[in-house]
Design a protein around this motif. Structure first.
Motif, PDB file in Angstrom:
ATOM      1  N   LEU A  50       0.830  -1.194   0.000  1.00  0.00           N
ATOM      2  CA  LEU A  50       0.000   0.000   0.000  1.00  0.00           C
ATOM      3  C   LEU A  50       0.868   1.248   0.000  1.00  0.00           C
ATOM      4  O   LEU A  50       1.961   1.262   0.570  1.00  0.00           O
ATOM      5  CB  LEU A  50      -0.912   0.008   1.219  1.00  0.00           C
ATOM      6  CG  LEU A  50      -1.818  -1.211   1.361  1.00  0.00           C
ATOM      7  CD1 LEU A  50      -2.630  -1.110   2.643  1.00  0.00           C
ATOM      8  CD2 LEU A  50      -2.749  -1.347   0.163  1.00  0.00           C
ATOM      9  N   ARG A  51       0.372   2.296  -0.630  1.00  0.00           N
ATOM     10  CA  ARG A  51       1.102   3.562  -0.622  1.00  0.00           C
ATOM     11  C   ARG A  51       1.175   4.073   0.812  1.00  0.00           C
ATOM     12  O   ARG A  51       0.183   4.088   1.534  1.00  0.00           O
ATOM     13  CB  ARG A  51       0.402   4.581  -1.512  1.00  0.00           C
ATOM     14  CG  ARG A  51       0.363   4.196  -2.975  1.00  0.00           C
ATOM     15  CD  ARG A  51      -0.200   5.313  -3.817  1.00  0.00           C
ATOM     16  NE  ARG A  51      -0.268   4.947  -5.219  1.00  0.00           N
ATOM     17  CZ  ARG A  51      -1.335   4.438  -5.815  1.00  0.00           C
ATOM     18  NH1 ARG A  51      -2.443   4.251  -5.107  1.00  0.00           N
ATOM     19  NH2 ARG A  51      -1.331   4.134  -7.094  1.00  0.00           N
ATOM     20  N   GLY A  52       2.332   4.513   1.218  1.00  0.00           N
ATOM     21  CA  GLY A  52       2.494   4.996   2.570  1.00  0.00           C
ATOM     22  C   GLY A  52       2.879   3.903   3.551  1.00  0.00           C
ATOM     23  O   GLY A  52       3.104   4.163   4.726  1.00  0.00           O
ATOM     24  N   GLY A  53       2.968   2.646   3.080  1.00  0.00           N
ATOM     25  CA  GLY A  53       3.339   1.541   3.953  1.00  0.00           C
ATOM     26  C   GLY A  53       2.170   0.601   4.164  1.00  0.00           C
ATOM     27  O   GLY A  53       1.022   0.914   3.899  1.00  0.00           O
ATOM     28  N   GLY A  54       2.456  -0.571   4.679  1.00  0.00           N
ATOM     29  CA  GLY A  54       1.418  -1.551   4.936  1.00  0.00           C
ATOM     30  C   GLY A  54       1.281  -2.548   3.798  1.00  0.00           C
ATOM     31  O   GLY A  54       1.813  -2.360   2.695  1.00  0.00           O
ATOM     32  N   LEU A  55       0.565  -3.626   4.083  1.00  0.00           N
ATOM     33  CA  LEU A  55       0.459  -4.727   3.144  1.00  0.00           C
ATOM     34  C   LEU A  55      -0.861  -5.445   3.365  1.00  0.00           C
ATOM     35  O   LEU A  55      -1.291  -5.637   4.508  1.00  0.00           O
ATOM     36  CB  LEU A  55       1.623  -5.710   3.370  1.00  0.00           C
ATOM     37  CG  LEU A  55       1.810  -6.844   2.377  1.00  0.00           C
ATOM     38  CD1 LEU A  55       2.424  -6.312   1.087  1.00  0.00           C
ATOM     39  CD2 LEU A  55       2.715  -7.915   2.981  1.00  0.00           C
ATOM     40  N   VAL A  56      -1.526  -5.818   2.279  1.00  0.00           N
ATOM     41  CA  VAL A  56      -2.704  -6.674   2.356  1.00  0.00           C
ATOM     42  C   VAL A  56      -2.545  -7.768   1.316  1.00  0.00           C
ATOM     43  O   VAL A  56      -1.773  -7.627   0.363  1.00  0.00           O
ATOM     44  CB  VAL A  56      -4.022  -5.906   2.105  1.00  0.00           C
ATOM     45  CG1 VAL A  56      -4.322  -4.947   3.237  1.00  0.00           C
ATOM     46  CG2 VAL A  56      -3.981  -5.167   0.772  1.00  0.00           C
ATOM     47  N   ALA A  57      -3.281  -8.876   1.485  1.00  0.00           N
ATOM     48  CA  ALA A  57      -3.182  -9.993   0.541  1.00  0.00           C
ATOM     49  C   ALA A  57      -4.574 -10.537   0.240  1.00  0.00           C
ATOM     50  O   ALA A  57      -4.916 -11.647   0.633  1.00  0.00           O
ATOM     51  CB  ALA A  57      -2.273 -11.088   1.090  1.00  0.00           C
ATOM     52  N   PRO A  58      -5.398  -9.762  -0.474  1.00  0.00           N
ATOM     53  CA  PRO A  58      -6.744 -10.238  -0.807  1.00  0.00           C
ATOM     54  C   PRO A  58      -6.695 -11.399  -1.796  1.00  0.00           C
ATOM     55  O   PRO A  58      -5.736 -11.537  -2.562  1.00  0.00           O
ATOM     56  CB  PRO A  58      -7.405  -9.002  -1.433  1.00  0.00           C
ATOM     57  CG  PRO A  58      -6.265  -8.196  -1.954  1.00  0.00           C
ATOM     58  CD  PRO A  58      -5.138  -8.413  -1.001  1.00  0.00           C
ATOM     59  N   ALA A  59      -7.735 -12.212  -1.766  1.00  0.00           N
ATOM     60  CA  ALA A  59      -7.741 -13.444  -2.548  1.00  0.00           C
ATOM     61  C   ALA A  59      -8.245 -13.235  -3.966  1.00  0.00           C
ATOM     62  O   ALA A  59      -9.218 -12.518  -4.208  1.00  0.00           O
ATOM     63  CB  ALA A  59      -8.612 -14.491  -1.853  1.00  0.00           C
ATOM     64  N   LEU A  60      -7.579 -13.893  -4.900  1.00  0.00           N
ATOM     65  CA  LEU A  60      -8.046 -14.039  -6.277  1.00  0.00           C
ATOM     66  C   LEU A  60      -8.726 -15.408  -6.349  1.00  0.00           C
ATOM     67  O   LEU A  60      -8.055 -16.446  -6.346  1.00  0.00           O
ATOM     68  CB  LEU A  60      -6.877 -13.965  -7.253  1.00  0.00           C
ATOM     69  CG  LEU A  60      -6.201 -12.599  -7.382  1.00  0.00           C
ATOM     70  CD1 LEU A  60      -4.765 -12.755  -7.866  1.00  0.00           C
ATOM     71  CD2 LEU A  60      -6.997 -11.709  -8.331  1.00  0.00           C
ATOM     72  N   HIS A  61     -10.042 -15.409  -6.376  1.00  0.00           N
ATOM     73  CA  HIS A  61     -10.783 -16.660  -6.284  1.00  0.00           C
ATOM     74  C   HIS A  61     -10.612 -17.518  -7.543  1.00  0.00           C
ATOM     75  O   HIS A  61     -10.621 -17.006  -8.666  1.00  0.00           O
ATOM     76  CB  HIS A  61     -12.271 -16.387  -6.045  1.00  0.00           C
ATOM     77  CG  HIS A  61     -12.550 -15.830  -4.686  1.00  0.00           C
ATOM     78  ND1 HIS A  61     -12.552 -14.475  -4.423  1.00  0.00           N
ATOM     79  CD2 HIS A  61     -12.822 -16.442  -3.506  1.00  0.00           C
ATOM     80  CE1 HIS A  61     -12.825 -14.280  -3.147  1.00  0.00           C
ATOM     81  NE2 HIS A  61     -12.986 -15.455  -2.569  1.00  0.00           N
ATOM     82  N   ASP A  62     -10.456 -18.828  -7.315  1.00  0.00           N
ATOM     83  CA  ASP A  62     -10.360 -19.811  -8.409  1.00  0.00           C
ATOM     84  C   ASP A  62      -9.284 -19.423  -9.417  1.00  0.00           C
ATOM     85  O   ASP A  62      -9.467 -19.543 -10.638  1.00  0.00           O
ATOM     86  CB  ASP A  62     -11.712 -19.957  -9.111  1.00  0.00           C
ATOM     87  CG  ASP A  62     -12.806 -20.407  -8.152  1.00  0.00           C
ATOM     88  OD1 ASP A  62     -12.632 -21.446  -7.509  1.00  0.00           O
ATOM     89  OD2 ASP A  62     -13.823 -19.696  -8.035  1.00  0.00           O
ATOM     90  N   ALA A  63      -8.151 -18.996  -8.901  1.00  0.00           N
ATOM     91  CA  ALA A  63      -7.083 -18.491  -9.774  1.00  0.00           C
ATOM     92  C   ALA A  63      -6.571 -19.549 -10.737  1.00  0.00           C
ATOM     93  O   ALA A  63      -6.098 -19.229 -11.833  1.00  0.00           O
ATOM     94  CB  ALA A  63      -5.932 -17.949  -8.930  1.00  0.00           C
ATOM     95  N   GLN A  64      -6.649 -20.819 -10.358  1.00  0.00           N
ATOM     96  CA  GLN A  64      -6.124 -21.879 -11.223  1.00  0.00           C
ATOM     97  C   GLN A  64      -6.903 -22.008 -12.526  1.00  0.00           C
ATOM     98  O   GLN A  64      -6.385 -22.516 -13.519  1.00  0.00           O
ATOM     99  CB  GLN A  64      -6.116 -23.226 -10.476  1.00  0.00           C
ATOM    100  CG  GLN A  64      -7.453 -23.966 -10.415  1.00  0.00           C
ATOM    101  CD  GLN A  64      -8.407 -23.411  -9.370  1.00  0.00           C
ATOM    102  OE1 GLN A  64      -8.125 -22.386  -8.740  1.00  0.00           O
ATOM    103  NE2 GLN A  64      -9.512 -24.095  -9.144  1.00  0.00           N
ATOM    104  N   ASP A  65      -8.161 -21.534 -12.548  1.00  0.00           N
ATOM    105  CA  ASP A  65      -9.005 -21.682 -13.733  1.00  0.00           C
ATOM    106  C   ASP A  65      -9.175 -20.398 -14.534  1.00  0.00           C
ATOM    107  O   ASP A  65      -9.801 -20.419 -15.608  1.00  0.00           O
ATOM    108  CB  ASP A  65     -10.405 -22.185 -13.324  1.00  0.00           C
ATOM    109  CG  ASP A  65     -10.360 -23.583 -12.725  1.00  0.00           C
ATOM    110  OD1 ASP A  65      -9.514 -24.390 -13.165  1.00  0.00           O
ATOM    111  OD2 ASP A  65     -11.164 -23.873 -11.822  1.00  0.00           O
ATOM    112  N   LEU A  66      -8.661 -19.291 -14.048  1.00  0.00           N
ATOM    113  CA  LEU A  66      -8.896 -18.012 -14.718  1.00  0.00           C
ATOM    114  C   LEU A  66      -7.978 -17.851 -15.931  1.00  0.00           C
ATOM    115  O   LEU A  66      -6.766 -18.067 -15.836  1.00  0.00           O
ATOM    116  CB  LEU A  66      -8.637 -16.848 -13.762  1.00  0.00           C
ATOM    117  CG  LEU A  66      -9.568 -16.716 -12.553  1.00  0.00           C
ATOM    118  CD1 LEU A  66      -9.124 -15.537 -11.689  1.00  0.00           C
ATOM    119  CD2 LEU A  66     -11.013 -16.540 -12.992  1.00  0.00           C
TER     120      LEU A  66
END
Length: 387
Positions: A260-276
């Protein structure tokens, strides 16, 4: 009757502040509907409903900070009878009248500025919307996020302001607590492998040659897809570990680490990534980055991840050993791609390479399995057109 409670949005969350209700008593809801907005250390998170039914009562006030698991609403399932009049007359569980949210100290209400939820204020600042020019549709005429969205639609800014709506100090504390827990409770082991990226790099250059900038694929999409394909074949890398042991996941929801700008980190999920398809995956990654940096993610994106990928991008360290995000059991860190001398047949030539480092939970897998998993990622990147 079902009780809708404050969800846990990750190992680093203990409580959340209700900033907006998207429903009212009598509304019909279905699984997946956004019913509320909760403010956490990682921004305003849209909370989804996990059952079908009719909203009976709202049991939490706007502005109230609730611990994980605290009741927020009561939902009557389809087929359940509404309370009889006599029951309704006896100690009723009536909905709380939402209280006007307390504004942040830096943005006090004035005679010219109508009341607005904290989430609406953050969104207004991000989109450049003047709250004084809006009419609120929320309780007591308060401005809610839907009002800001409607006003901003024609003139939306292409990017969020750095750190919009986020308390970076609180986020850093939450990240530290989650990572300390991970290192304390999870027996990590680490394996690294240098992968030849030249074929993938050449394929990307050819594929992007005739595309507009906004439609081009990035190497990060290939790294995520190759990891997802490998995880789909390696159950011990894809799932959650809790008090009852390991639970393999039926699909691969890749948590994409976003700085994230200004620092920090998130890791939201990409659902069903194996099939996209790669183009769909790239579009979803861009969307996640935009919303994450604006502090607008969904609860399912914060909780559904089954394995995480963290990549340094085009610049940065050559390798990265990441810390597993509980309750997951594996994370893959990719260093920055770099040109190195490489033996190809009987010659030494410059090739684009990347170092992939697997951090895995020794309660679930071992080094031999981890090595096969990294080899599967390598194999996927040697055939990028098939990803």
């Amino acid at each position: 009757m079902a009780v809708f409670t404050m969800p846990s949005l990750g190992a680093d969350m203990e409580a959340g502040t209700l900033t907006e209700w998207m429903i009212k008593p009598g509304d019909t809801v279905t699984r997946g509907d956004v019913v509320a907005v909760v403010e956490t250390q990682k921004g305003a998170i849209e909370i989804e409903c996990f059952q079908d039914g009719t909203v009976e009562t709202l049991d939490a006030d706007i502005g109230e900070t609730l611990p994980v698991g605290a009741p927020m609403a009561t939902i009557r399932a389809p087929g359940d009878n509404a309370p009889a009049p006599a029951e309704a007359a006896a100690p009723p569980k009536t909905p709380h009248a939402p209280k006007p949210p307390a504004p942040p100290p830096a943005m006090p209400d004035t005679d010219e500025t109508p009341p607005a939820s904290p989430a609406a204020r953050a969104l207004a600042a991000e989109r450049g919307v003047d709250l004084a020019a809006l009419s609120g549709t929320g309780p007591g005429g308060a401005i809610v996020m839907a009002d800001v969205e409607a006003a901003a639609a024609p003139t939306r800014k292409p990017q969020a302001e750095p750190g919009a709506g986020l308390d970076m100090a609180a986020m850093r504390t939450a990240i530290a607590n989650a990572m300390a827990r991970s290192k304390r409770e999870i027996p990590h082991y680490y394996l690294s492998q240098t992968i030849d990226l030249q074929t993938a790099s050449d394929w990307l250059t050819e594929t992007n040659a005739t595309r507009a900038p906004g439609a081009r694929l990035l190497m990060s999409a290939l790294l995520v897809k190759a990891t997802a394909r490998a995880a789909a074949k390696t159950a011990q890398m894809n799932g959650h570990y809790d008090a009852d042991g390991f639970h393999p996941a039926s699909a691969v929801h890749v948590g994409a680490a976003i700085a994230l700008r200004g620092g920090g980190l998130v890791a939201p999920a990409l659902h069903d990534a194996q099939d996209l398809p790669l183009d769909t995956l790239m579009a979803r990654m861009r969307d996640l980055v935009t919303r994450a940096r604006g502090g607008r993610l969904r609860a399912s994106e914060m909780t559904d991840g089954t394995i995480t990928v963290s990549a340094m991008g085009d610049t940065g360290a050559d390798a990265m050993a990441a810390v597993i995000y509980p309750p997951q059991v594996a994370i893959v860190g990719f260093g920055a791609p770099v040109s190195r001398p490489w033996v190809a047949g009987d010659t030494v030539c410059p090739r684009m390479t990347v170092t992939a480092t697997l951090s895995a939970d020794h309660r679930v897998s071992d080094g031999r399995l981890g090595a096969r998993f990294l080899a599967a990622i390598d194999a996927g990147l040697q055939a990028p057109a098939a990803l």
